[in-house]
Design a protein around this motif. Structure first.
Motif, PDB file in Angstrom:
ATOM      1  N   GLY A 160       0.817  -1.204   0.000  1.00 60.59           N
ATOM      2  CA  GLY A 160       0.000   0.000   0.000  1.00 60.59           C
ATOM      3  C   GLY A 160       0.848   1.248   0.000  1.00 60.59           C
ATOM      4  O   GLY A 160       2.059   1.211   0.183  1.00 60.59           O
ATOM      5  N   LYS A 161       0.173   2.390  -0.221  1.00 58.78           N
ATOM      6  CA  LYS A 161       0.896   3.660  -0.270  1.00 58.78           C
ATOM      7  C   LYS A 161       1.686   3.904   1.013  1.00 58.78           C
ATOM      8  O   LYS A 161       2.796   4.415   0.982  1.00 58.78           O
ATOM      9  N   LYS A 162       1.113   3.522   2.155  1.00 59.17           N
ATOM     10  CA  LYS A 162       1.823   3.756   3.415  1.00 59.17           C
ATOM     11  C   LYS A 162       3.086   2.907   3.540  1.00 59.17           C
ATOM     12  O   LYS A 162       3.937   3.181   4.357  1.00 59.17           O
ATOM     13  N   ASP A 163       3.200   1.862   2.715  1.00 62.50           N
ATOM     14  CA  ASP A 163       4.393   1.008   2.736  1.00 62.50           C
ATOM     15  C   ASP A 163       5.463   1.465   1.760  1.00 62.50           C
ATOM     16  O   ASP A 163       6.491   0.823   1.625  1.00 62.50           O
ATOM     17  N   ASN A 164       5.213   2.560   1.055  1.00 62.49           N
ATOM     18  CA  ASN A 164       6.150   3.055   0.047  1.00 62.49           C
ATOM     19  C   ASN A 164       6.986   4.177   0.666  1.00 62.49           C
ATOM     20  O   ASN A 164       6.487   5.273   0.883  1.00 62.49           O
ATOM     21  N   TYR A 165       8.251   3.888   0.950  1.00 62.38           N
ATOM     22  CA  TYR A 165       9.134   4.831   1.611  1.00 62.38           C
ATOM     23  C   TYR A 165      10.144   5.407   0.619  1.00 62.38           C
ATOM     24  O   TYR A 165      10.376   4.855  -0.445  1.00 62.38           O
ATOM     25  N   TRP A 166      10.768   6.515   1.017  1.00 57.30           N
ATOM     26  CA  TRP A 166      11.886   7.075   0.256  1.00 57.30           C
ATOM     27  C   TRP A 166      13.151   6.314   0.610  1.00 57.30           C
ATOM     28  O   TRP A 166      13.344   5.926   1.767  1.00 57.30           O
ATOM     29  N   ILE A 167      14.027   6.145  -0.356  1.00 58.38           N
ATOM     30  CA  ILE A 167      15.337   5.529  -0.124  1.00 58.38           C
ATOM     31  C   ILE A 167      16.407   6.453  -0.689  1.00 58.38           C
ATOM     32  O   ILE A 167      16.296   6.920  -1.824  1.00 58.38           O
ATOM     33  N   VAL A 208      16.417   4.552   4.685  1.00 53.40           N
ATOM     34  CA  VAL A 208      14.985   4.595   4.410  1.00 53.40           C
ATOM     35  C   VAL A 208      14.388   5.768   5.170  1.00 53.40           C
ATOM     36  O   VAL A 208      14.669   5.958   6.359  1.00 53.40           O
ATOM     37  N   HIS A 209      13.578   6.564   4.460  1.00 52.38           N
ATOM     38  CA  HIS A 209      12.961   7.756   5.047  1.00 52.38           C
ATOM     39  C   HIS A 209      11.455   7.710   4.851  1.00 52.38           C
ATOM     40  O   HIS A 209      10.956   7.171   3.869  1.00 52.38           O
ATOM     41  N   ASP A 210      10.745   8.314   5.781  1.00 54.98           N
ATOM     42  CA  ASP A 210       9.290   8.364   5.756  1.00 54.98           C
ATOM     43  C   ASP A 210       8.780   8.984   4.461  1.00 54.98           C
ATOM     44  O   ASP A 210       9.322   9.982   3.990  1.00 54.98           O
ATOM     45  N   ARG A 211       7.748   8.415   3.909  1.00 55.73           N
ATOM     46  CA  ARG A 211       7.157   8.900   2.657  1.00 55.73           C
ATOM     47  C   ARG A 211       6.499  10.268   2.836  1.00 55.73           C
ATOM     48  O   ARG A 211       6.221  10.959   1.858  1.00 55.73           O
ATOM     49  N   ASN A 212       6.285  10.686   4.077  1.00 49.38           N
ATOM     50  CA  ASN A 212       5.694  12.004   4.333  1.00 49.38           C
ATOM     51  C   ASN A 212       6.663  13.137   4.050  1.00 49.38           C
ATOM     52  O   ASN A 212       6.252  14.295   3.975  1.00 49.38           O
ATOM     53  N   LEU A 213       7.957  12.836   3.909  1.00 48.74           N
ATOM     54  CA  LEU A 213       8.910  13.871   3.526  1.00 48.74           C
ATOM     55  C   LEU A 213       8.644  14.276   2.085  1.00 48.74           C
ATOM     56  O   LEU A 213       8.279  13.455   1.247  1.00 48.74           O
ATOM     57  N   SER A 214       8.842  15.542   1.792  1.00 50.35           N
ATOM     58  CA  SER A 214       8.632  16.028   0.429  1.00 50.35           C
ATOM     59  C   SER A 214       9.816  15.646  -0.458  1.00 50.35           C
ATOM     60  O   SER A 214      10.907  15.335   0.036  1.00 50.35           O
ATOM     61  N   ALA A 215       9.606  15.708  -1.759  1.00 47.64           N
ATOM     62  CA  ALA A 215      10.680  15.423  -2.707  1.00 47.64           C
ATOM     63  C   ALA A 215      11.833  16.401  -2.514  1.00 47.64           C
ATOM     64  O   ALA A 215      13.004  16.019  -2.634  1.00 47.64           O
ATOM     65  N   SER A 216      11.535  17.648  -2.182  1.00 44.83           N
ATOM     66  CA  SER A 216      12.614  18.625  -1.968  1.00 44.83           C
ATOM     67  C   SER A 216      13.402  18.316  -0.700  1.00 44.83           C
ATOM     68  O   SER A 216      14.620  18.535  -0.658  1.00 44.83           O
ATOM     69  N   GLU A 217      12.753  17.782   0.330  1.00 42.81           N
ATOM     70  CA  GLU A 217      13.477  17.382   1.548  1.00 42.81           C
ATOM     71  C   GLU A 217      14.387  16.190   1.264  1.00 42.81           C
ATOM     72  O   GLU A 217      15.521  16.142   1.751  1.00 42.81           O
ATOM     73  N   ILE A 218      13.913  15.250   0.456  1.00 41.12           N
ATOM     74  CA  ILE A 218      14.738  14.102   0.080  1.00 41.12           C
ATOM     75  C   ILE A 218      15.924  14.567  -0.763  1.00 41.12           C
ATOM     76  O   ILE A 218      17.055  14.121  -0.568  1.00 41.12           O
ATOM     77  N   ALA A 219      15.677  15.494  -1.686  1.00 42.36           N
ATOM     78  CA  ALA A 219      16.762  16.021  -2.530  1.00 42.36           C
ATOM     79  C   ALA A 219      17.824  16.699  -1.666  1.00 42.36           C
ATOM     80  O   ALA A 219      19.029  16.555  -1.923  1.00 42.36           O
ATOM     81  N   THR A 221      12.045   5.424  -4.470  1.00 42.60           N
ATOM     82  CA  THR A 221      11.108   4.904  -3.473  1.00 42.60           C
ATOM     83  C   THR A 221      11.311   3.399  -3.345  1.00 42.60           C
ATOM     84  O   THR A 221      11.938   2.770  -4.200  1.00 42.60           O
ATOM     85  N   THR A 222      10.767   2.827  -2.273  1.00 40.33           N
ATOM     86  CA  THR A 222      10.912   1.385  -2.081  1.00 40.33           C
ATOM     87  C   THR A 222      10.282   0.623  -3.239  1.00 40.33           C
ATOM     88  O   THR A 222      10.815  -0.393  -3.669  1.00 40.33           O
ATOM     89  N   ARG A 223       9.177   1.125  -3.786  1.00 43.39           N
ATOM     90  CA  ARG A 223       8.531   0.447  -4.916  1.00 43.39           C
ATOM     91  C   ARG A 223       9.416   0.451  -6.158  1.00 43.39           C
ATOM     92  O   ARG A 223       9.419  -0.493  -6.928  1.00 43.39           O
TER      93      ARG A 223
END
Length: 124
Positions: free
Chosen positions: A2-9, A61-72, A26-28
Motif C-alpha cells: 500500500g501507499k503507506k508502505d512506500n518509503y523514500w530511499i 529509508v525515510h518516511d514517505r511524508n517527507l517532500s521530494a525537496s526534503e529528500i533532494a 522509493t521502495t517500490r
C-alpha cells in the motif's frame, strides 16, 4: 504494498575506478532503479554508465511524508559528505551529477585523507 508502505530511499553505490554515486528513489521503484544502474548504460545515470556499479554500499529509508525537496536536500548532503572526504572527482549524486558540478568551496578545499573510513562518514 500500500501507499503507506512506500518509503523514500537514499542509496550510495560503490563504483569501479574508486568512484561513488548517491541517488534516491522509493521502495517500490528501488529494484527497477538498481537495474537501470547495473544493466542499462546511461539510463541509471551518466556517472554509473562511465563507472560501473560494484555494490550498494549504503541505504537509508525515510518516511514517505517527507517532500521530494526534503529528500533532494538529504541526497545532496550525503553527496557533499562523500565528495569532501573522497574528492570531488570521484563522487556524483543529487544536484551534483553534471560532468563538472559547481562544488561548494568548503568541499573542494576540505578534502580529507583519501583513506578515510567511508562507512563511518555515511553513518554521521
Amino acid at each position: 504494498m500500500g501507499k503507506k508502505d512506500n518509503y523514500w530511499i537514499i542509496y550510495t553505490l560503490r563504483l569501479e575506478d574508486d568512484c561513488w554515486y548517491v541517488g534516491s528513489t522509493t521502495t517500490r521503484a528501488f529494484k527497477d532503479r538498481m537495474a537501470d544502474h547495473w544493466k542499462q548504460a546511461g539510463k541509471g545515470s551518466n556517472w554509473t554508465a562511465l563507472h560501473k556499479p560494484i555494490m550498494v554500499q549504503d541505504i537509508d529509508v525515510h518516511d514517505r511524508n517527507l517532500s521530494a525537496s526534503e529528500i533532494a536536500r538529504l541526497e545532496d548532503k550525503r553527496t557533499l559528505i562523500l565528495a569532501k572526504s573522497l574528492g570531488c572527482q570521484y563522487v556524483r549524486g543529487g544536484g551534483y551529477c553534471q560532468s563538472f558540478p559547481r562544488w561548494p568551496s568548503e568541499v573542494v578545499d576540505g578534502k580529507l585523507n583519501r583513506g578515510a573510513n567511508t562507512n563511518m562518514l555515511l553513518l554521521q
